[in-house]
Write a protein that holds these residues in place. Sequence first.
Motif: not given
Length: 645
Positions: A250-271
């Motif tokens: 997401g980018g170290m220190g990026s607040i929005s990056g942490a949120i978007y990337t966390g949700l996105m990668l969780g879904v990708i991991e599930g698929l």
Amino acid sequence: MMTLLGISPQLLFGQLLIGLINGVFYAMMSLGVAIIFGMLRIGNFVHGAQYMLGAFGAWYLLNLPDLFPSLGLPSLNYWWALVLVPFGVALIGALMERLFIRKVYELEHAYGLLLTVGLAMLIEGLFNVRYGAAGQQYNIPEALKGGVNLGFMFMPYYRLWVIVAGILVCVATWYAIERTRLGAYLRAATENPDLVRAFGINVPRMLMLTYAFGVGLAGLAGVMAAPIYQVSPQMGHSIIITIFAVVVIGGMGSISGAIYTGLMLGVIEGLTKVFWPQASTTVIFVIMVLVLIFRPAGLFGRETVAAHAADMSTARPDSILENGRLWMAILAIGGTIVPFFIYPVFGMKILCLALFACAYNLIFGYVGLLAFGHAAFYGSSAYVAAFTAASWGFPTELAILSGVAMATLLGAIFGWLAIRRQGLYFAMITLALAQLVYFYAIQASWTHGEDGIQSVPRGYVFGVINLNDPMAMYFFVLAVFLIGFGVIYRIVHSPFGQVLKSIRENEPRAISLGYSTDRFKLIAFTLSAMLAGLAGGTKAIVFQIASLADLYFQTSADALLMTLIGGVGTLLGPIVGAIIVVTIQTELATLGSWVIVVQGAAFVVCVLFLRKGVVGTLEDWLSARVERKRIAAGGGAPVVERSSH
């Protein structure tokens, strides 16, 4: 279409649900890490332990009558835990910040990461001592039991609650930091604390509250995770490396990056679990590698001007302790005598790990790059050496060289991917890349999973010397160690080594002199990996086994700890550190998890009170003694050297 692919809708949507839930936890945890790094510039490796504290806090509240029967305390359910536990974990975080974290704000960022690694080992080790590997059950609250049938899947109420509540917490946190005056003060306090103080704001208190808030998010995630996953001491350790991979993507220190990337990668991991289950544990790290190739700052991070490498060296070039030729002779003579007074196996373990620590010190102490993935080189070499010796019948020396070749190749690849980043970025990238190798070893058939490669033949050296004789094996390992030590000494004291030191001390100046610093660092990293591979391959022959423990993060932590205890950037430091660490591990082996507690405490003590290590401290003492004698002999006041940079 899904039926034609052999995948039922129930399986697909079920795994998507699991992936979304994991994504929520990734987002909440990554958000806390991003806040702490973005505001305080601390890579909070203890975040996983604080997540575990949240889960255990909920379990404690639910079981108060059983834990403290004489006090007559009531049982506090999930809803009480949801309010009280994050606040309690935040208080623990505030105390931790005041007692420990605050002391490293003004130091090189690597110290903060090392301190939190030690704190994580300390906390998780203590819980391991108390509860072992067994998990504690925490039931779903009555109000959220059951679910609704959506036709294509069954949706449990509690999991729906976790998704909705987690996303709301993430959005509210983002808004508070990015869109409110308080958030503006927080950002300003980290960039220009003097200006913020001029407005009458207590900056240290604000930083403490920032750390406490980030930690509180981890505690909240732990409470919400307790009914889904087993409450166990390992639950934080197993997720924290993934969290740092998410933050890097997401980018170290990026607040929005942490949120978007966390949700996105969780879904990708599930698929991935649906279409390619074997890759589900590594997909996040593969994505991280791809992102770093094309966007080194991460998906939502911003490119920053790279700071020069960390100068954490404690060596004094004119010290007798840095005379490599003298110590080569002393180590050869001492090493020859040692097996007549201790068990040869114990001596061989020290020699292998001392060489491993010396290899790590080459990149950390002499180049200033904090790496967290050297277990990949040590372990991959051990596996290749063990496999070629056991399955292909390679002679011992050729098996070890095969392992060294694999470690060198991995070192070149890892270095090429990571060398463009520095500081905490570099540490996290090397850690995540090492996890790829670890997960591969779990799944590959030739590594035999958790059993490892056993009964590795020791064979003969040059077809003559029988290494099944313990003394012959010991002297072979001593020869390998001395060769490795000699190579490191030659590298450090060559013109190439002098350039590495200049990069460590002032990289912009080295660049201005025309040196391609990235190329020099890549070569040094590859050489470090090669020597780590030499130690790993030799270890596989000595102990006749290659296992997952060789690739595990703890092995990298051991190399780092040995270097810290002995003295970063000193010639003898890693050797002294290896002797101390191996002795502690051997003496405390019967105490189980207490070994991790002691190692964690050693990290904390070294970072806070013994940053120069044993050898560095001894060098200072010897230097001060020589200076006092010079003054007493009429040499005048000590000469203060001017900084050349």
